[in-house]
Design a protein around this motif. Sequence first.
Motif, mmCIF file in Angstrom:
data_model
loop_
_atom_site.group_PDB
_atom_site.id
_atom_site.type_symbol
_atom_site.label_atom_id
_atom_site.label_comp_id
_atom_site.label_asym_id
_atom_site.label_seq_id
_atom_site.Cartn_x
_atom_site.Cartn_y
_atom_site.Cartn_z
ATOM 1 N N ASP A 30 0.814 -1.221 0.000
ATOM 2 C CA ASP A 30 0.000 0.000 0.000
ATOM 3 C C ASP A 30 0.843 1.265 0.000
ATOM 4 N N LEU A 31 2.112 1.135 0.332
ATOM 5 C CA LEU A 31 2.964 2.323 0.363
ATOM 6 C C LEU A 31 3.699 2.540 -0.955
ATOM 7 N N ALA A 32 3.456 1.664 -1.936
ATOM 8 C CA ALA A 32 4.048 1.898 -3.259
ATOM 9 C C ALA A 32 3.524 3.238 -3.765
ATOM 10 N N PRO A 33 4.401 4.046 -4.413
ATOM 11 C CA PRO A 33 3.979 5.404 -4.786
ATOM 12 C C PRO A 33 2.719 5.434 -5.656
ATOM 13 N N ASP A 34 2.619 4.499 -6.624
ATOM 14 C CA ASP A 34 1.442 4.553 -7.508
ATOM 15 C C ASP A 34 0.149 4.248 -6.740
ATOM 16 N N ARG A 35 0.229 3.262 -5.809
ATOM 17 C CA ARG A 35 -0.966 2.914 -5.020
ATOM 18 C C ARG A 35 -1.373 4.077 -4.111
ATOM 19 N N ALA A 36 -0.366 4.657 -3.453
ATOM 20 C CA ALA A 36 -0.647 5.756 -2.524
ATOM 21 C C ALA A 36 -1.212 6.967 -3.276
ATOM 22 N N ALA A 37 -0.628 7.264 -4.441
ATOM 23 C CA ALA A 37 -1.105 8.410 -5.231
ATOM 24 C C ALA A 37 -2.544 8.187 -5.695
ATOM 25 N N ALA A 38 -2.842 6.950 -6.122
ATOM 26 C CA ALA A 38 -4.208 6.637 -6.571
ATOM 27 C C ALA A 38 -5.208 6.888 -5.446
ATOM 28 N N GLU A 39 -4.811 6.524 -4.228
ATOM 29 C CA GLU A 39 -5.710 6.699 -3.085
ATOM 30 C C GLU A 39 -5.965 8.188 -2.802
ATOM 31 N N VAL A 40 -4.899 8.972 -2.889
ATOM 32 C CA VAL A 40 -5.042 10.416 -2.648
ATOM 33 C C VAL A 40 -5.934 11.047 -3.721
ATOM 34 N N ILE A 41 -5.669 10.688 -4.990
ATOM 35 C CA ILE A 41 -6.459 11.263 -6.095
ATOM 36 C C ILE A 41 -7.929 10.874 -5.942
ATOM 37 N N ASP A 42 -8.175 9.615 -5.578
ATOM 38 C CA ASP A 42 -9.548 9.129 -5.378
ATOM 39 C C ASP A 42 -10.247 9.950 -4.290
ATOM 40 N N THR A 43 -9.562 10.123 -3.150
ATOM 41 C CA THR A 43 -10.145 10.871 -2.022
ATOM 42 C C THR A 43 -10.428 12.319 -2.416
ATOM 43 N N MET A 44 -9.486 12.915 -3.131
ATOM 44 C CA MET A 44 -9.689 14.306 -3.568
ATOM 45 C C MET A 44 -10.857 14.408 -4.551
ATOM 46 N N ALA A 45 -10.942 13.429 -5.461
ATOM 47 C CA ALA A 45 -12.029 13.441 -6.456
ATOM 48 C C ALA A 45 -13.388 13.338 -5.772
ATOM 49 N N LEU A 46 -13.466 12.495 -4.737
ATOM 50 C CA LEU A 46 -14.738 12.318 -4.030
ATOM 51 C C LEU A 46 -15.158 13.592 -3.302
ATOM 52 N N ASN A 47 -14.184 14.391 -2.862
ATOM 53 C CA ASN A 47 -14.503 15.556 -2.032
ATOM 54 C C ASN A 47 -14.399 16.901 -2.751
#
Length: 752
Positions: free
Chosen positions: A16-33
């Motif tokens: 989960d700390l791989a950069p691509d996985r972590a970035a996807a999670e941040v982008i997803d959270t930002m998109a939702l909000n």
Amino acid sequence: MCPLLAQSTDGDEDDDLAPDRAAAEVIDTMALNLPKLVFPPVLEFASISCQNTNPKYREASVTALGVISEGCSLLMKDRLEPVLHVVLMALRDAEQVVRGAASFALGQFAEHLQPEITSQYQSVLPCILNALEDASDEVKEKSYYALAAFCDNMGEEILPFLDPLMNKLLSALQSSSRNLQETCMSAIGSVATAAEQAFMPFAERVLELMKAFMVLTRDDDLRSRARATELVGIVAMTVGKAGVEPILAPYIEAAISGFGLDYSELREYTHGFFSNMAEILGDEFVKYLPHVVPLAFSSCNLDDGSAVDIDDSDEENMGAVGGVSSDDEAHDEPRVRNISIRTGVLDEKAAATQALGLFALHTKSAYAPYLEESLRIMIKHSAYFHEDVRLQAVIGLKHILTAAQAVFQSHNDGPAKAKELLGTVMNIYVKAMNEDDDKEVVAQVCTDIADIVKECRYAAVEPYMPQIVDSTLQLLQEQSACQQIESDNEDDEDDAEHDEILMDAVSDLLPAFAKAMGSHFAPIFAKLFDALMKFSKASRPPQDRTMVVATLAEVAQNMGAPISAYVDRVMPLVIKELLSSEATNRRNAAFCVGELCKNGGEPTLRFYGDILRGLYPLFGESEPDDAVRDNAAGAIARMIMVHPEAIPLNQVLPVFLKVLPLKEDHEESLAVYGCVCTLVLSSNPQIIASVPDLVRVFAEVAISPDETPEVKAHIGRAFSHLLSLYGQQMQPILSNLSTAHANALASLSPRS
């Protein structure tokens, strides 16, 4: 963040700390909000990176679009063309990772960009079909996932693709890895649901193939067995009782025996299978109740396996399950640090709760032995911590109520028991309207209350009306518990986005009350009116305004004359909505002006000119939607019936008759053809001038399978009247009809 999607470590791909996985999670959270701020830069990144020579960047371009599709869905629906251009190009990329990411993105679109994405099926489906032939298993698997999600929302438009689709799915089902087989089963289920009766030629083969999966017992194979059990239920629903009843017994036996294997997901899907069987078999399902109800009870009573850590230490297990609240029931207790729930058990409980409700609904009085325990479970689950289980419990309570009414009919103390049960259900529902924090649960409760108000005598629900009305007002004012979570941070009330499903369900309560109470609804409507009208402001989205217009139309229809007090305030809004760019808005507005004119009395007369000008374009070639045109015809008919003197019939009737017969909305038939027949029977000179048009319309109605005997009887009387007026002069007109039309018309008219 977007370029980080192109970075990956060579370590464990589940890290989960791989950069691509972590970035996807941040982008997803930002998109939702923050969707409005996220979509433009992501689309720009994707449009540029999709042409990058580095495949990692091409992969990142489509991954980014897939990741934001849930949060930015409204914005993406408006810009679907450039978004699809990037993804469909990536689906043909030379690099496997890019194609895999593209099929993942399409699966996400199919889930989150409905219904707009489905309307693009002609460009998307062939690309997915191509990708199913991919050399890479990973791309294949993601493409089958995309296919399953895409077909999930299709209807008859799937038919031209049915043969190639099913051939690919059936061959993959017999020659692939277990993982791929499961995805195929999911896709076949979606295809069956979309194709309906056209799926019949494939049903037998699919059911035969499922036999082998439904007897698998190795732990590794139980997921496949679960999927197969689900698929048999879906195919059986498609084929219907007559087609499957003779062959069902071995499948039901296999499903029951699966409970001995102690695999939660299999039990979950099996409860869904039994729910389908109950719906298909109805009374014939009663013989299985002693076998399947105890299984559902045992799943409902399972221990959740919740491990609640109330330790004050912040160090351990901080993020096992993000976002599960402790329901805030005890504010002075130590803060709950970590709740881990066996989610399999949670899904199983939801499925079992749903099954009990459907068993009760479909077996009615035969369900009597299980009623008490089922009710106890529904009451307990209506306060469960997770919304999926609460949702099934509130639906189940309505079904239990339906079954109980059938059971109590034969009891001496039946009415008292029914009254007590209704009280229990209503109190739970009102509490949920006020206190439940999940919009879907509250929407379902509103739908169920509306149904109960329509189905029961008004006297039965009257004691609960003051509380229900107060709760409805709170929801219309967006002040209920489920509306607080998002609106806490909203400064401008007009920008506060509310949940469309919730508000549609809330607004459906008003017509239900009006139908039950008639003109006595007037004082309640006065209390709710201002809160409802807030949704009609110009700053609100089109779906809000049409919700208001549809509600006003049905309230006018059912409340009658008291609507006249509101005509001056609402008619300008409704006339403006006739010009909307959205077909649904125009359709509801046309229906609404008709009902307002029919029930609104003298105050509507001053608007007749504006209404006629607003309706006129809906009769022309520029109106693409048949249902809009049908509702416009319904409006004109209602206006003529109440104030024929206010309508220039010589100008209106030729335009009106030209769009008949009705094409789509046959709920308008009685109003439209009732008006035409009244004019004919009164020998109105304006309508008599249109005899050739009348005969054409009457013949179309006579032959139509969509029109009711009542409508056809009206037509028969009017046609007989024309014959009595004109006799032999009608012959040339009648000779222009086809034999089928002439015969259908003759059968309605005793004089012919």
